[in-house]
Enzyme design. Structure first.
Site, PDB file in Angstrom:
ATOM      1  CD  GLU A   1      15.807 -11.525  12.379  1.00  0.00           C
ATOM      2  OE1 GLU A   1      15.290 -12.634  12.112  1.00  0.00           O
ATOM      3  OE2 GLU A   1      16.830 -11.394  13.074  1.00  0.00           O
TER       4      GLU A   1
ATOM      5  CB  SER B   1      12.233 -22.152  10.674  1.00  0.00           C
ATOM      6  OG  SER B   1      13.308 -23.067  10.756  1.00  0.00           O
TER       7      SER B   1
ATOM      8  CG  HIS C   1      19.073 -13.044   8.894  1.00  0.00           C
ATOM      9  ND1 HIS C   1      19.780 -12.206   9.716  1.00  0.00           N
ATOM     10  CD2 HIS C   1      18.253 -13.757   9.723  1.00  0.00           C
ATOM     11  CE1 HIS C   1      19.403 -12.389  10.961  1.00  0.00           C
ATOM     12  NE2 HIS C   1      18.489 -13.322  10.998  1.00  0.00           N
TER      13      HIS C   1
ATOM     14  CB  THR D   1      35.930 -26.950  -2.693  1.00  0.00           C
ATOM     15  OG1 THR D   1      35.405 -25.618  -2.729  1.00  0.00           O
ATOM     16  CG2 THR D   1      36.243 -27.430  -4.102  1.00  0.00           C
TER      17      THR D   1
ATOM     18  CE1 TYR E   1      12.535 -12.864  14.444  1.00  0.00           C
ATOM     19  CE2 TYR E   1      14.367 -12.131  15.798  1.00  0.00           C
ATOM     20  CZ  TYR E   1      13.812 -13.055  14.936  1.00  0.00           C
ATOM     21  OH  TYR E   1      14.523 -14.158  14.555  1.00  0.00           O
TER      22      TYR E   1
ATOM     23  CG  ASP F   1      33.185 -24.035  -7.536  1.00  0.00           C
ATOM     24  OD1 ASP F   1      32.242 -23.465  -8.091  1.00  0.00           O
ATOM     25  OD2 ASP F   1      34.336 -24.087  -8.016  1.00  0.00           O
TER      26      ASP F   1
END
Length: 699
Positions: A472, A310, A148, A642, A508, A639
């Site tokens: 969700e 959250s 997500h 970067t 949801y 990575d």
């Protein structure tokens, strides 16, 4: 050119039965059952299966699912302004095949660094798996789930609502996701070997906050008591032990992958993707470019009931623990890694028993819910899908792309909503009655914009049960779903997990009590006040079938929409040219002569549009260190250190800027940065281009 890995050296494993298991897979790959294949294993393998030391065959795989990183709208925040402008870290799919050596039953679990799994993706994956493996994989035993992340390209659904922010469908991103998931599954098949499975649960208390506390507080005290802090702190880790070593993990923890805010325009797997990469790359030394076919370690950080959880601990977008969204991504991801890693060395439970799976499609637009599952004990019905007013407000705590005229709360505090709702209710009083007390803003079911026939899945791995939910799920909703399964199959509650964002997407799932609060999550509970009871009834039935050893009817799926997609012009490349008086690959901004550890190197190149070729299995950039007369790669575009920024200059030229944050443990020496791209001619041919920076020192 080689790659220097910061982690430990590659481990050498010896399995007494590995060769035999690989031989058996040649039979399995043609569609034969695992039980048939197991018959070809050695005496040692049979003994291991019978004495229970390694009662499972487990395979691990990982593959690239990165979509179009430039000029394509991102999926999650519904923000038309959040359009991709480069790449921070690649998206990956992590697959595990888990098979019971005694019965031959198996499941495939794939967790992908994408916003959602849509039915479009699931159907395409199932079709491809059938081509490759025959009847080995099907509806019931394939579990596809998403981390997500809200920082990845969208446009890959076959339901038009989800392609609005990308102004249509993006076939290249869709193919990237499907190809990567299938490739990860194939690699997991090739990797099958005898294994022991163990589960550990630790507590993680500083990686999530309840973003809908008002709604949570409406739940009964008994439910709230299960979550004293208003958060689900359980971090559950399934460990794959082969030959005495931990070779892979699947972790479940409830938190949104929204550490990256709507201001971010670089593709990122967010906190859960970082956690997996950190364990694989930093701790186990996995090089994702050279070892993708046979990784030393695979760490999958999956979701569970994260609907109201959250990572923004200060309940403001991009805040908590710091005000830097990149640093927050790293910190929350590291905390998830730490909690999961603690389970590896802590108290563990060894799984025993078989493998089983079941899935049904349920028409949530019109499901009759028995009174035993409803709050008032009376039969109730679900509704055709509709959003409430607070949906348009977005999730203010995570930075959803809401409209400023709408606010969370029962009616959004907005007279416009009442006008719209009254008009809808005049046309459909039944919708008003069914969705009450929600003030309906948009009847997406009647408009055929969302999926309403949804897959619900139950997977058993020994003593562990995982409920696959296409939505969700808030933490109390997850608690009720888990209780329904645990009560039927007779296991402790902690042996049942709810995995959201799985197999499809329907926004949801809130409890009826939370629904009445009219917050964002309740307004986004599409099928009315009794949606959760309908899901509880469904998983209760799946558990009953699984306990009895019977198979429920699959149910009716929605129609195939693949041929009716409106293809987007976003990110479409017509022509690439270098800037005036320049050639492709020329360095436009050179690095300094020297850098200290902790500083950032920046190099800009005359490049091309990133969407011409997504470079799966490769990279757009390479940071290299001189070793003797050659060069070794120390970082690439997968990575953390970067970043690749893309910007159009003029009509058809591209400026590609590479940054590298020099690690504190970087070896001193001479370095260079290389860029790899692909340029399109006016005739449509695409050719590889590259550029190399001047040398610079790290001191």
């Amino acid at each position: 050119m080689t790659h220097t890995r910061p982690g430990p050296a590659r481990r050498v494993r010896t399995y007494a039965t590995l060769v035999a298991a690989a031989t058996a897979l040649a039979t399995v790959g043609t569609g034969a059952s695992l039980a048939q294949a197991s018959g070809t294993t050695t005496t040692a393998a049979t003994s291991a299966a019978s004495d229970g030391n390694e009662p499972y065959l487990v395979g691990r795989g990982i593959a690239d699912v990165t979509g179009e990183p430039a000029e394509v709208g991102m999926m999650g925040y519904a923000d038309l302004g959040q359009t991709g402008a480069g790449l921070h870290m690649r998206q990956r799919a992590r697959a595990f095949v888990i098979a019971d050596r005694a019965s031959g039953e198996r499941v495939l679990h794939v967790n992908a660094d994408i916003g959602m799994v849509f039915q479009s993706v699931r159907d395409a994956v199932l079709a491809r798996l059938a081509e490759r493996f025959g009847e080995t994989y099907g509806e019931s035993n394939v579990m596809l789930t998403a981390t997500h992340t809200h920082a990845a390209p969208g446009g890959f659904s076959h339901h038009n609502l989800y392609n609005l922010t990308t102004l249509g469908y993006h076939g290249k991103t869709f193919d990237a996701i499907v190809d990567g998931i299938v490739e990860a599954a194939i690699r997991a098949e090739r990797d099958l070997a005898p294994a022991q499975l163990q589960v550990a649960t630790t507590q993680l208390t500083d990686a999530s906050a309840n973003r809908s506390r008002l709604a949570f507080n409406r739940n009964p005290a008994a439910d709230r008591a299960h979550f004293p802090t208003g958060t689900d702190t359980a971090s559950t880790t399934l460990q794959v032990r082969r030959g005495g070593e931990v070779d892979g993990v699947i972790n479940w923890f409830a938190v949104h992958a929204t550490s990256m805010s709507t201001d971010n325009t670089l593709v990122s797997p967010d906190n859960k993707g970082y956690a997996g990469w950190h364990w694989e790359h930093d701790q186990e030394g996995v090089d994702h470019l050279t070892e993708s076919d046979d990784p030393d370690f695979v760490a999958s950080f999956a979701q569970t009931n994260a609907g109201d959880m959250s990572p923004n601990l200060d309940l403001q977008p991009g805040t908590g623990p710091t005000d830097d969204q990149f640093e927050n991504t790293r910190i929350i991801g590291t905390r998830m890694f730490d909690a999961a890693r603690a389970g590896v060395s802590g108290r563990r439970t060894t799984l025993r028993g078989g493998v089983d799976s079941s899935l049904v499609y349920v028409n949530l637009a019109d499901t009759l819910v028995d009174g035993q599952f409803t709050p008032d004990g009376k039969p109730q019905r679900t509704c055709s899908a509709a959003f409430g007013a607070a949906f348009a407000a977005g999730s203010t705590e995570d930075g959803g792309g809401g409209l400023p005229i709408f606010k969370e709360g029962k009616d959004g505090g907005n007279p416009v909503v009442k006008v719209v709702a009254d008009a809808l209710y005049t046309a459909s009083p039944a919708l008003k009655a069914c969705q009450a007390p929600k003030e309906v803003l948009l009847p997406v079911g009647a408009l055929d914009l969302v999926q309403q026939k949804l897959p619900v899945q139950l997977v058993r791995i020994g003593d562990l049960y995982v409920v696959g939910m296409p939505a969700e799920v808030t933490i109390v909703s997850g608690l009720r779903l888990r209780r329904a399964v645990a009560d039927v199959v007779g296991v402790p509650l902690e042996n049942v997990l709810v995995q959201g964002y799985t197999n499809a997407y329907a926004h949801y799932v809130t409890t009826p009590e939370e629904y009445d609060a009219g917050e964002y999550e309740g307004a986004s509970t599409l099928f009315g006040r009794y949606e959760l009871p309908a899901f509880v009834q469904t998983v209760h039935g799946l558990a009953a079938h699984m306990k009895a050893g019977t198979t429920p009817p699959l149910g009716a799926k929605e129609r195939d929409r693949s041929s009716g997609q409106l293809h987007s012009l976003q990110g479409r490349v017509v022509l690439d040219t270098p800037p005036a008086f320049r050639s492709f690959g020329d360095v436009l901004t050179a690095p300094r002569a020297a850098y200290a550890r902790g500083e950032q190197v920046e190099v800009a190149f005359a490049g091309a549009h990133l969407n011409n070729r997504l470079r799966h299995g490769g990279t757009y950039l390479s940071v290299e260190r001189r070793v003797g007369s050659g060069w070794e790669r120390v970082a690439d575009d997968g990575d953390w250190s970067t970043k690749l920024h893309w910007k159009r200059t003029g009509i058809s030229a591209s400026r590609v800027t590479v940054t590298w944050d020099v690690p504190q443990d970087a070896a001193p020496g001479q370095y260079r940065i290389r860029y790899f791209g692909d340029a399109r001619s006016l005739l449509g041919t695409v050719r590889a281009i590259s550029g190399t920076s001047p040398l610079f020192d790290v001191r």
